[in-house]
Design a protein around this motif. Structure first.
Motif: not given
Length: 195
Positions: A19-25, A81-89, A109-116
């Motif tokens: 997701n381009i809005e996160s630095d998560m790999l 799943g997790f990836i679907g939740q990230t794309y909703l945001r 990062q805090n938001l992605f930590k909460e989502l995952i």
């Protein structure tokens, strides 16, 4: 977007930003932040010897259904799943020219930590240099060329590349440390020109 990379242990595996809005790999079922990955690589590059028992913290999503459907999420048709939740945001951009990796993605990062947290377990994995310049990352074994390909991918901002060719400071630090490294694992590793 994640690309396919060759391993010695499992054939081709997915690795990359999703997701381009996160630095998560992601590396298959493992999820972790690019700033932590780059700091780890920077530390290893400073050593001529890489300790065989280095550990790296990740989130692991063992159930593929809980990972989600990347294509469905990108298309806006399936937000599982997790990836679907990230794309909703953070939906996929409407304009192709906006498809660039955000160099300030670490701010989410805090938001992605909460989502995952709903989908994953935190684990520490082996991330070590093995004999013959092989790298073990959890259950995956890479040769030197494939490992260097992972590092180059992160350095350039993945498939879409960094927005405005602006690399985060943690990427610039990693580049500088690799350039000075005498660790054989990084010998021959070259990056595209850029800041």
């Amino acid at each position: 977007m994640p690309l396919s990379f060759e391993t010695l242990s499992h054939g081709r595996v997915a690795f990359g930003f999703f997701n381009i809005e996160s630095d998560m790999l992601l590396l298959q079922q493992y999820f972790f932040f690019a700033d932590a990955f780059c700091r780890f690589i920077s530390t290893c590059a400073e050593k001529s010897y890489w300790h065989p028992d280095e550990r790296f913290a990740v989130y692991e999503i063992a159930d593929p259904a809980a990972v989600g459907d990347l294509r469905g999420a990108i298309n806006g048709t399936r937000h599982t799943g997790f990836i679907g939740q990230t794309y909703l945001r953070f939906p996929f951009p409407d304009k192709p020219e906006d498809f660039r990796q955000n160099p300030f993605g670490d701010k989410t990062q805090n938001l992605f930590k909460e989502l995952i947290a709903r989908f994953a377990e935190c684990r520490e994995l082996e991330f070590s240099r093995r004999p013959e310049d092989r790298v073990r990352f959890g259950e995956y074994l890479f040769d030197k060329n494939s490992f260097q390909a992972l590092v180059r991918y992160v350095e350039r901002g993945g498939m879409p590349r960094w927005k405005d060719n602006l690399r985060p400071q943690y990427v610039q630090n990693m580049r500088a440390r690799i350039a000075k490294s005498d660790n054989p694992l990084f010998r021959g590793l070259e990056f595209d020109p850029g800041p």
